[in-house]
Design a protein around this motif. Structure first.
Motif, PDB file in Angstrom:
ATOM      1  N   ALA A 120      27.469   0.114  43.247  1.00 47.69           N
ATOM      2  CA  ALA A 120      28.470  -0.259  41.510  1.00 47.69           C
ATOM      3  C   ALA A 120      26.757  -0.226  39.924  1.00 47.69           C
ATOM      4  CB  ALA A 120      29.413  -0.893  41.250  1.00 47.69           C
ATOM      5  N   SER A 121      26.564  -0.791  40.683  1.00 45.83           N
ATOM      6  CA  SER A 121      24.970  -1.745  39.521  1.00 45.83           C
ATOM      7  C   SER A 121      23.538  -1.982  40.501  1.00 45.83           C
ATOM      8  CB  SER A 121      25.657  -3.082  38.350  1.00 45.83           C
ATOM      9  OG  SER A 121      25.663  -3.629  39.465  1.00 45.83           O
ATOM     10  N   ILE A 122      22.747  -1.876  39.229  1.00 48.75           N
ATOM     11  CA  ILE A 122      21.560  -2.185  40.277  1.00 48.75           C
ATOM     12  C   ILE A 122      20.550  -2.431  39.190  1.00 48.75           C
ATOM     13  CG2 ILE A 122      19.374  -1.251  41.332  1.00 48.75           C
ATOM     14  CD1 ILE A 122      21.194   1.313  41.837  1.00 48.75           C
ATOM     15  N   GLU A 123      20.802  -3.848  39.551  1.00 49.31           N
ATOM     16  CA  GLU A 123      19.368  -4.931  38.813  1.00 49.31           C
ATOM     17  C   GLU A 123      18.321  -5.176  39.010  1.00 49.31           C
ATOM     18  OE1 GLU A 123      21.825  -8.420  39.431  1.00 49.31           O
ATOM     19  OE2 GLU A 123      23.477  -7.880  38.537  1.00 49.31           O
ATOM     20  N   GLY A 124      17.305  -4.926  38.700  1.00 50.21           N
ATOM     21  CA  GLY A 124      15.957  -5.051  38.111  1.00 50.21           C
ATOM     22  C   GLY A 124      15.369  -4.941  36.863  1.00 50.21           C
ATOM     23  N   ASN A 125      14.376  -4.602  37.095  1.00 49.45           N
ATOM     24  CA  ASN A 125      12.805  -4.603  36.164  1.00 49.45           C
ATOM     25  C   ASN A 125      12.837  -3.772  35.906  1.00 49.45           C
ATOM     26  OD1 ASN A 125      13.089  -8.182  36.143  1.00 49.45           O
ATOM     27  ND2 ASN A 125      12.180  -7.457  38.009  1.00 49.45           N
ATOM     28  N   LEU A 126      12.614  -3.111  34.218  1.00 46.85           N
ATOM     29  CA  LEU A 126      12.518  -1.998  34.261  1.00 46.85           C
ATOM     30  C   LEU A 126      10.721  -2.865  33.516  1.00 46.85           C
ATOM     31  CD1 LEU A 126      12.731   0.911  33.055  1.00 46.85           C
ATOM     32  CD2 LEU A 126      13.524   0.281  31.237  1.00 46.85           C
ATOM     33  N   THR A 127       9.290  -1.783  33.249  1.00 48.00           N
ATOM     34  CA  THR A 127       8.554  -2.103  32.361  1.00 48.00           C
ATOM     35  C   THR A 127       7.987  -0.329  32.074  1.00 48.00           C
ATOM     36  OG1 THR A 127       7.578  -3.016  34.992  1.00 48.00           O
ATOM     37  CG2 THR A 127       6.489  -2.142  33.244  1.00 48.00           C
ATOM     38  N   ILE A 128       8.169  -0.176  30.751  1.00 47.70           N
ATOM     39  CA  ILE A 128       7.175   0.663  30.045  1.00 47.70           C
ATOM     40  C   ILE A 128       6.720   0.010  29.459  1.00 47.70           C
ATOM     41  CG2 ILE A 128       8.244   2.371  28.390  1.00 47.70           C
ATOM     42  CD1 ILE A 128      10.652   1.505  29.320  1.00 47.70           C
ATOM     43  N   LYS A 129       5.532   0.959  28.600  1.00 49.75           N
ATOM     44  CA  LYS A 129       4.262   0.865  28.187  1.00 49.75           C
ATOM     45  C   LYS A 129       3.509  -1.437  28.014  1.00 49.75           C
ATOM     46  CE  LYS A 129       3.267   0.954  23.433  1.00 49.75           C
ATOM     47  NZ  LYS A 129       3.697   1.587  22.208  1.00 49.75           N
ATOM     48  N   GLY A 130       3.277  -1.549  29.542  1.00 49.46           N
ATOM     49  CA  GLY A 130       3.070  -2.564  30.636  1.00 49.46           C
ATOM     50  C   GLY A 130       4.455  -3.850  29.499  1.00 49.46           C
ATOM     51  N   VAL A 131       5.244  -3.488  28.963  1.00 52.32           N
ATOM     52  CA  VAL A 131       6.562  -4.495  29.203  1.00 52.32           C
ATOM     53  C   VAL A 131       7.671  -4.634  30.170  1.00 52.32           C
ATOM     54  CG1 VAL A 131       7.907  -5.604  27.523  1.00 52.32           C
ATOM     55  CG2 VAL A 131       6.028  -4.533  26.296  1.00 52.32           C
ATOM     56  N   THR A 132       8.056  -6.063  30.472  1.00 53.55           N
ATOM     57  CA  THR A 132       9.039  -5.975  31.640  1.00 53.55           C
ATOM     58  C   THR A 132       9.359  -6.484  31.244  1.00 53.55           C
ATOM     59  OG1 THR A 132       6.825  -5.643  33.714  1.00 53.55           O
ATOM     60  CG2 THR A 132       9.661  -6.844  34.057  1.00 53.55           C
ATOM     61  N   LYS A 133      10.951  -5.475  31.124  1.00 55.61           N
ATOM     62  CA  LYS A 133      12.796  -7.029  30.902  1.00 55.61           C
ATOM     63  C   LYS A 133      13.358  -5.977  31.873  1.00 55.61           C
ATOM     64  CE  LYS A 133      11.703  -7.763  26.177  1.00 55.61           C
ATOM     65  NZ  LYS A 133      11.569  -8.653  26.194  1.00 55.61           N
ATOM     66  N   PRO A 134      14.255  -7.352  31.671  1.00 55.55           N
ATOM     67  CA  PRO A 134      15.678  -6.773  33.183  1.00 55.55           C
ATOM     68  C   PRO A 134      16.285  -5.708  33.134  1.00 55.55           C
ATOM     69  CG  PRO A 134      16.047  -9.709  32.055  1.00 55.55           C
ATOM     70  CD  PRO A 134      14.529  -8.874  31.488  1.00 55.55           C
ATOM     71  N   VAL A 135      17.202  -4.902  33.305  1.00 58.01           N
ATOM     72  CA  VAL A 135      17.463  -4.142  32.753  1.00 58.01           C
ATOM     73  C   VAL A 135      18.638  -4.090  33.714  1.00 58.01           C
ATOM     74  CG1 VAL A 135      18.183  -2.016  32.752  1.00 58.01           C
ATOM     75  CG2 VAL A 135      16.514  -3.208  31.580  1.00 58.01           C
ATOM     76  N   THR A 136      20.492  -3.949  33.735  1.00 57.82           N
ATOM     77  CA  THR A 136      20.950  -2.935  35.295  1.00 57.82           C
ATOM     78  C   THR A 136      21.300  -1.847  34.435  1.00 57.82           C
ATOM     79  OG1 THR A 136      21.945  -5.826  34.667  1.00 57.82           O
ATOM     80  CG2 THR A 136      23.758  -3.717  36.046  1.00 57.82           C
ATOM     81  N   LEU A 137      20.931  -0.814  35.988  1.00 57.08           N
ATOM     82  CA  LEU A 137      21.766   0.703  36.111  1.00 57.08           C
ATOM     83  C   LEU A 137      23.086   0.354  36.474  1.00 57.08           C
ATOM     84  CD1 LEU A 137      18.976   1.666  37.360  1.00 57.08           C
ATOM     85  CD2 LEU A 137      19.279   2.196  35.275  1.00 57.08           C
ATOM     86  N   THR A 138      24.215   1.234  35.343  1.00 59.20           N
ATOM     87  CA  THR A 138      25.546   1.179  35.880  1.00 59.20           C
ATOM     88  C   THR A 138      25.596   2.641  36.834  1.00 59.20           C
ATOM     89  OG1 THR A 138      26.566   0.235  33.780  1.00 59.20           O
ATOM     90  CG2 THR A 138      27.447   1.919  35.324  1.00 59.20           C
ATOM     91  N   VAL A 139      26.113   2.238  37.967  1.00 56.85           N
ATOM     92  CA  VAL A 139      26.318   3.783  39.169  1.00 56.85           C
ATOM     93  C   VAL A 139      27.380   4.513  38.526  1.00 56.85           C
ATOM     94  CG1 VAL A 139      26.069   4.711  40.944  1.00 56.85           C
ATOM     95  CG2 VAL A 139      24.292   2.819  40.411  1.00 56.85           C
ATOM     96  N   THR A 140      27.476   5.474  38.080  1.00 58.82           N
ATOM     97  CA  THR A 140      28.844   6.382  37.939  1.00 58.82           C
ATOM     98  C   THR A 140      28.985   6.722  38.967  1.00 58.82           C
ATOM     99  OG1 THR A 140      27.189   8.344  36.669  1.00 58.82           O
ATOM    100  CG2 THR A 140      27.995   6.146  35.233  1.00 58.82           C
ATOM    101  N   SER A 141      27.927   7.695  39.916  1.00 59.78           N
ATOM    102  CA  SER A 141      28.660   8.383  41.149  1.00 59.78           C
ATOM    103  C   SER A 141      27.378   7.991  42.590  1.00 59.78           C
ATOM    104  CB  SER A 141      28.180   9.663  41.197  1.00 59.78           C
ATOM    105  OG  SER A 141      26.749  10.098  40.496  1.00 59.78           O
ATOM    106  N   PHE A 142      27.962   8.021  43.171  1.00 59.06           N
ATOM    107  CA  PHE A 142      26.817   7.692  44.249  1.00 59.06           C
ATOM    108  C   PHE A 142      27.916   9.266  45.826  1.00 59.06           C
ATOM    109  CE2 PHE A 142      26.282   5.252  48.155  1.00 59.06           C
ATOM    110  CZ  PHE A 142      24.881   5.303  48.276  1.00 59.06           C
ATOM    111  N   GLN A 143      26.559   8.935  46.524  1.00 56.48           N
ATOM    112  CA  GLN A 143      27.138  10.342  47.912  1.00 56.48           C
ATOM    113  C   GLN A 143      25.943  10.111  48.946  1.00 56.48           C
ATOM    114  OE1 GLN A 143      29.359  11.384  49.365  1.00 56.48           O
ATOM    115  NE2 GLN A 143      29.062  13.526  48.306  1.00 56.48           N
TER     116      GLN A 143
END
Length: 192
Positions: A120-143
């Motif tokens: 249903a959701s995926i917690e993790g670390n997103l790194t853009i431009k050398g900056v890392t922040k915690p982000v939660t992806l909401t899963v809208t579909s899965f197969q």
């Protein structure tokens, strides 16, 4: 003694039958022809602009029995496609993605949260431009099922998160051009 051995054997069989199936994590490799990330943002409130990255790669580890998983996605930021070459160059500049210095953005999961048999959701670390922040992806579909054409096990999902681009040192023109950026990921991955 023989009666004891029969009883022991019966207990072992009963325990084996009652035990849950053994967890088996499986690794899937992203299909680059069906895995894309895109982003959208408000353009002065006039419209929501949509762009995408054309080159994405990654792996997913999925264990349907243990209900665990891991996601690792790499985005080639030089593959940004706004639909207009001038904007592509603009977004790759130092004010935004600075792709000469940071040619990739990454997402590495730390936890996959399941509801029933599906993430249903995926917690993790997103790194853009050398900056890392915690982000939660909401899963809208899965197969998860055998791919009807490739005849191999495959999984697919759609997920999104909203970030503030200013937190990744890419906030030029905010808030006139929206600081909130929605990132959508569509992934299809084939079992190794």
């Amino acid at each position: 003694m023989q009666k004891f051995n029969k009883l022991t054997a019966a207990l072992i069989l009963a325990a084996a039958a009652a035990a849950p199936a053994i967890a088996a994590p499986e690794t899937y490799v992203a299909d680059s022809t069906h895995t894309f990330s895109r982003f959208s943002y408000s353009h002065f409130g006039y419209s929501t602009q949509l762009s995408r990255f054309n080159k994405n790669s990654g792996k997913v580890v999925f264990d349907k029995v243990a209900k665990t998983g891991a996601v690792d996605i790499v985005i080639d930021t030089k593959s940004v496609d706004t639909g207009y070459d001038t904007f592509n160059e603009h977004i790759q500049g130092e004010d935004f993605l600075d792709t000469a210095k940071y040619p990739t953005a990454t997402f590495k999961s730390t936890k996959v949260v399941f509801e029933g048999d599906k993430p249903a959701s995926i917690e993790g670390n997103l790194t853009i431009k050398g900056v890392t922040k915690p982000v939660t992806l909401t899963v809208t579909s899965f197969q998860a099922m055998p791919h009807p054409m490739l005849k191999k096990d495959a999984i697919g999902a759609n997920a999104f998160a909203v970030i503030k681009r200013s937190e990744f040192n890419a906030g030029k023109y905010a808030p006139y051009v929206g600081d909130d950026v929605r990132i959508d990921v569509a992934i299809e991955a084939i079992k190794e």
